[in-house]
Design a protein around this motif. Structure first.
Motif, PDB file in Angstrom:
ATOM      1  N   VAL A   1       0.859  -1.098   0.141  1.00  0.00           N
ATOM      2  CA  VAL A   1       0.063  -0.124  -0.039  1.00  0.00           C
ATOM      3  C   VAL A   1       0.964   1.103   0.009  1.00  0.00           C
ATOM      4  CG1 VAL A   1      -1.524   1.348   1.213  1.00  0.00           C
ATOM      5  CG2 VAL A   1      -1.958  -1.197   1.090  1.00  0.00           C
ATOM      6  N   ALA A   2       1.880   1.226   0.724  1.00  0.00           N
ATOM      7  CA  ALA A   2       2.646   2.209   1.090  1.00  0.00           C
ATOM      8  C   ALA A   2       3.469   2.939  -0.299  1.00  0.00           C
ATOM      9  CB  ALA A   2       3.638   2.290   2.065  1.00  0.00           C
ATOM     10  N   ARG A   3       4.096   1.618  -0.826  1.00  0.00           N
ATOM     11  CA  ARG A   3       5.125   1.846  -2.033  1.00  0.00           C
ATOM     12  C   ARG A   3       4.260   1.714  -3.248  1.00  0.00           C
ATOM     13  NH1 ARG A   3       7.457   4.771   0.563  1.00  0.00           N
ATOM     14  NH2 ARG A   3       9.611   4.050   1.375  1.00  0.00           N
ATOM     15  N   ARG A   4       2.916   1.452  -3.493  1.00  0.00           N
ATOM     16  CA  ARG A   4       1.999   1.463  -4.458  1.00  0.00           C
ATOM     17  C   ARG A   4       2.778   0.403  -5.446  1.00  0.00           C
ATOM     18  NH1 ARG A   4       1.966   6.344  -2.646  1.00  0.00           N
ATOM     19  NH2 ARG A   4       0.270   7.502  -2.540  1.00  0.00           N
ATOM     20  N   LYS A   5       3.006  -0.836  -5.060  1.00  0.00           N
ATOM     21  CA  LYS A   5       3.663  -1.996  -5.905  1.00  0.00           C
ATOM     22  C   LYS A   5       2.526  -2.298  -6.917  1.00  0.00           C
ATOM     23  CE  LYS A   5       7.158  -2.686  -2.886  1.00  0.00           C
ATOM     24  NZ  LYS A   5       8.371  -2.573  -3.540  1.00  0.00           N
ATOM     25  N   PHE A   6       1.420  -2.186  -6.755  1.00  0.00           N
ATOM     26  CA  PHE A   6       0.366  -2.939  -7.794  1.00  0.00           C
ATOM     27  C   PHE A   6       0.232  -1.373  -8.819  1.00  0.00           C
ATOM     28  CE2 PHE A   6      -1.300  -6.335  -4.836  1.00  0.00           C
ATOM     29  CZ  PHE A   6       0.015  -6.941  -5.075  1.00  0.00           C
TER      30      PHE A   6
ATOM     31  N   ALA B   1      -9.551 -10.753  11.396  1.00  0.00           N
ATOM     32  CA  ALA B   1     -10.329  -9.810  10.677  1.00  0.00           C
ATOM     33  C   ALA B   1     -10.374  -8.405  11.207  1.00  0.00           C
ATOM     34  CB  ALA B   1     -11.585 -10.441  10.175  1.00  0.00           C
ATOM     35  N   ILE B   2     -10.737  -8.456  12.492  1.00  0.00           N
ATOM     36  CA  ILE B   2     -10.930  -7.275  13.089  1.00  0.00           C
ATOM     37  C   ILE B   2      -9.759  -6.450  13.478  1.00  0.00           C
ATOM     38  CG2 ILE B   2     -11.860  -6.216  15.281  1.00  0.00           C
ATOM     39  CD1 ILE B   2     -13.980  -8.641  15.434  1.00  0.00           C
ATOM     40  N   THR B   3      -8.814  -7.003  13.718  1.00  0.00           N
ATOM     41  CA  THR B   3      -7.619  -6.453  14.144  1.00  0.00           C
ATOM     42  C   THR B   3      -6.750  -6.039  12.971  1.00  0.00           C
ATOM     43  OG1 THR B   3      -6.451  -8.332  14.582  1.00  0.00           O
ATOM     44  CG2 THR B   3      -7.539  -7.420  16.365  1.00  0.00           C
ATOM     45  N   TYR B   4      -6.581  -6.629  11.795  1.00  0.00           N
ATOM     46  CA  TYR B   4      -5.831  -6.624  10.859  1.00  0.00           C
ATOM     47  C   TYR B   4      -5.770  -5.124  10.175  1.00  0.00           C
ATOM     48  CZ  TYR B   4      -3.966  -7.678   6.012  1.00  0.00           C
ATOM     49  OH  TYR B   4      -2.837  -7.536   5.016  1.00  0.00           O
ATOM     50  N   PRO B   5      -6.797  -4.341   9.987  1.00  0.00           N
ATOM     51  CA  PRO B   5      -6.590  -2.998   9.723  1.00  0.00           C
ATOM     52  C   PRO B   5      -5.910  -2.069  10.573  1.00  0.00           C
ATOM     53  CG  PRO B   5      -8.829  -3.775   9.626  1.00  0.00           C
ATOM     54  CD  PRO B   5      -8.386  -4.803  10.062  1.00  0.00           C
ATOM     55  N   TYR B   6      -5.962  -2.370  11.801  1.00  0.00           N
ATOM     56  CA  TYR B   6      -5.097  -1.566  12.745  1.00  0.00           C
ATOM     57  C   TYR B   6      -3.736  -1.515  12.338  1.00  0.00           C
ATOM     58  CZ  TYR B   6      -9.160  -0.732  15.836  1.00  0.00           C
ATOM     59  OH  TYR B   6     -10.547  -0.440  16.123  1.00  0.00           O
ATOM     60  N   PHE B   7      -3.100  -2.927  12.128  1.00  0.00           N
ATOM     61  CA  PHE B   7      -1.794  -2.872  12.101  1.00  0.00           C
ATOM     62  C   PHE B   7      -1.347  -2.422  10.524  1.00  0.00           C
ATOM     63  CE2 PHE B   7       2.140  -5.226  11.085  1.00  0.00           C
ATOM     64  CZ  PHE B   7       2.826  -5.200  11.999  1.00  0.00           C
ATOM     65  N   VAL B   8      -1.980  -2.831   9.542  1.00  0.00           N
ATOM     66  CA  VAL B   8      -1.663  -2.345   8.273  1.00  0.00           C
ATOM     67  C   VAL B   8      -1.681  -1.035   8.128  1.00  0.00           C
ATOM     68  CG1 VAL B   8      -2.291  -2.597   5.668  1.00  0.00           C
ATOM     69  CG2 VAL B   8      -2.300  -4.619   7.179  1.00  0.00           C
ATOM     70  N   ARG B   9      -2.950  -0.175   8.649  1.00  0.00           N
ATOM     71  CA  ARG B   9      -2.969   1.167   8.676  1.00  0.00           C
ATOM     72  C   ARG B   9      -1.861   1.857   9.314  1.00  0.00           C
ATOM     73  NH1 ARG B   9      -5.640   2.166   5.230  1.00  0.00           N
ATOM     74  NH2 ARG B   9      -3.797   3.429   4.509  1.00  0.00           N
ATOM     75  N   SER B  10      -1.400   1.578  10.549  1.00  0.00           N
ATOM     76  CA  SER B  10      -0.365   2.064  11.185  1.00  0.00           C
ATOM     77  C   SER B  10       0.842   1.918  10.500  1.00  0.00           C
ATOM     78  CB  SER B  10      -0.373   1.652  12.669  1.00  0.00           C
ATOM     79  OG  SER B  10      -0.239   0.544  12.662  1.00  0.00           O
ATOM     80  N   MET B  11       1.071   0.717  10.058  1.00  0.00           N
ATOM     81  CA  MET B  11       2.587   0.347   9.465  1.00  0.00           C
ATOM     82  C   MET B  11       2.594   0.904   8.044  1.00  0.00           C
ATOM     83  SD  MET B  11       4.710  -1.006  11.135  1.00  0.00           S
ATOM     84  CE  MET B  11       5.946  -1.217   9.683  1.00  0.00           C
TER      85      MET B  11
ATOM     86  N   VAL C   1       5.671   3.096   6.809  1.00  0.00           N
ATOM     87  CA  VAL C   1       6.639   2.887   5.706  1.00  0.00           C
ATOM     88  C   VAL C   1       6.475   4.120   4.699  1.00  0.00           C
ATOM     89  CG1 VAL C   1       7.019   1.462   3.814  1.00  0.00           C
ATOM     90  CG2 VAL C   1       6.284   0.338   5.849  1.00  0.00           C
ATOM     91  N   GLU C   2       5.543   4.689   4.529  1.00  0.00           N
ATOM     92  CA  GLU C   2       5.406   5.914   3.809  1.00  0.00           C
ATOM     93  C   GLU C   2       6.132   7.189   3.927  1.00  0.00           C
ATOM     94  OE1 GLU C   2       1.663   8.494   1.934  1.00  0.00           O
ATOM     95  OE2 GLU C   2       0.963   6.570   3.055  1.00  0.00           O
TER      96      GLU C   2
END
Length: 430
Positions: free
Chosen positions: A252-257, A307-317, A321-322
């Motif tokens: 997400v941060a490096r827009r790999k796709f 499923a509930i906690t996954y967005p918290y980690f991805v969003r902050s990380m 990275v950004e």
């Protein structure tokens, strides 16, 4: 959502159920999320940038506004998104304090109660839940997409400065006043209301409840089992989030796709956050229990909490990275480093405190989760579920036992988080 809200415990002498009480409640829920994300960003942030600004004559306030905030802007945006999503999806506590007020999640829960009581048909129940959930998700996705597009383009810092005023606000007196007000708000609006239910634990210490609890007599045997399950589940979910969440955060941060697919993925990551917990619990129950009925309950519990906690980690990380200058990664690759080597030598050292902050958010969110647990399992019980059963008197428990149970959960969680913080604390950081 009933007229007799929590304020009736105080003879209606405090704040009446409704808008203001809900605002205070959601502020209490979202405050730790914002602090946790920003603290991780500040710990990863190098003080040398701000010190250089001060060396050139900038007051502390000016240096923070023009240097620090500009560097951690992605984390500020991420904290806003997480806090907004946490507020949108909150159901259980909102129902306790809402009174006659009804928002989206409370409406869904009321429809569920009406259906259980035979007041509405199944078609009306299913249609209303689907429609309300769709509106909440669609509007939230539009807001998140707008933030994703507009946020990086916002000019930070504001170029205009007011040196005289900012220098005065940087004096020790002004700094002391600011810190005092900040701590006062934290204690009066966040900490004390959050711990109020456990205050009776202090009285229980001087009664027979404490010896009975330590020996596992009566209801306490089930409580200790549920507490161990809660912490084990939190640890497993936290580890899984780190393993599978980091790659997505980097994508997400490096827009790999590519720009558009990565932006879409960025918005989709937020969906489990904005779905009301009652609707998410129903969805998880239908998907896991009916589609994969052969899976053991322990795995169902892990998948639901993941499923509930996954967005918290991805969003902050992804925000962490950004913040890293991509030129550092390119220089490492130019010198022959493989992707794993770039991650180990560049990304990991510069984001390790954000990883810790994300892990803490995931762990605490998993330990405190109740709705999803009730939705996907029938025999296993975590500590929050046991406490809810005590409060609802499904299992007979005295107020002292309820307060002591909450006190144990808070105390052990505090010890675990404090130990993590002391082990991983950095020297010479912000």
């Amino acid at each position: 959502s009933k007229p007799e809200g929590i304020s009736t415990l105080f003879g209606n002498s405090l704040i009446s159920p409704g808008w203001l009480l809900i605002i205070l409640l959601h502020f209490t829920f979202s405050y730790p999320v914002v602090v946790r994300v920003v603290v991780g960003a500040l710990l990863d942030y190098k003080m040398e940038y701000e010190q250089a600004s001060r060396t050139l004559g900038a007051p502390p306030l000016t240096a923070s506004r023009t240097v620090t905030f500009a560097i951690i802007k992605p984390s500020l945006i991420a904290s806003f998104i997480l806090a907004f999503a946490r507020s949108i999806s909150e159901t259980g506590a909102t129902m306790i304090v809402a009174g006659v007020f009804e928002n989206g999640p409370v409406f869904i829960q009321n429809m569920k109660d009406d259906f259980s009581g035979g007041k509405v048909s199944q078609a009306t129940y299913e249609g209303s839940i689907v429609f309300a959930s769709f509106i909440l998700i669609a509007v939230s996705c539009i807001i998140f997409a707008a933030i994703r597009v507009i946020g990086p383009k916002l000019k930070s810092p504001i170029r205009k400065i007011w040196p005289t005023a900012e220098r005065k606000l940087s004096y020790s007196t002004a700094t002391f006043s600011r810190n005092s007000i900040t701590l006062l708000i934290f204690f009066t609006l966040v900490l004390i209301p959050s711990l109020f239910v456990a205050f009776s634990a202090f009285e229980a210490v001087f009664s027979d409840n404490l010896p009975n609890a330590l020996m596992g007599v009566g209801v306490w045997g089930e409580y200790w089992q549920s507490l161990i399950l809660s912490y084990f589940l939190g640890a497993v979910v936290t580890g899984l989030n780190i393993i599978i969440g980091l790659p997505v955060a980097i994508i997400v941060a490096r827009r790999k796709f590519g720009t558009l697919p990565s932006a879409i993925l960025d918005v989709l990551v937020n969906i489990p956050l904005i779905v009301p917990s009652v609707a998410l619990g129903v969805s998880l129950a239908i998907f896991w229990k009916e589609t994969f009925a052969f899976i053991p309950e322990m795995w169902l519990l892990i998948f639901a909490h993941l499923a509930i906690t996954y967005p918290y980690f991805v969003r902050s990380m992804s925000a962490a990275v950004e913040r890293i200058n991509v030129d550092l990664e390119e220089a490492s690759r130019t010198l022959g480093a493989k992707p794993l080597g770039v991650f180990r030598t560049i990304i990991l050292p510069l984001t390790k405190y954000s990883i810790l902050s994300g892990a803490i958010m995931v762990f605490t969110r998993s330990v405190s989760e109740t709705g999803a647990t009730l939705a996907v399992v029938t025999t296993l019980q975590t500590a929050p579920v046991v406490l809810v059963n005590w409060v609802k008197q499904k299992v007979p428990a005295t107020p002292f036992e309820i307060g002591l149970g909450c006190g144990f959960l808070i105390l052990f969680s505090f010890i675990i988080l404090l130990a993590l913080r002391l082990i991983s604390r950095g020297k010479g950081r912000y």
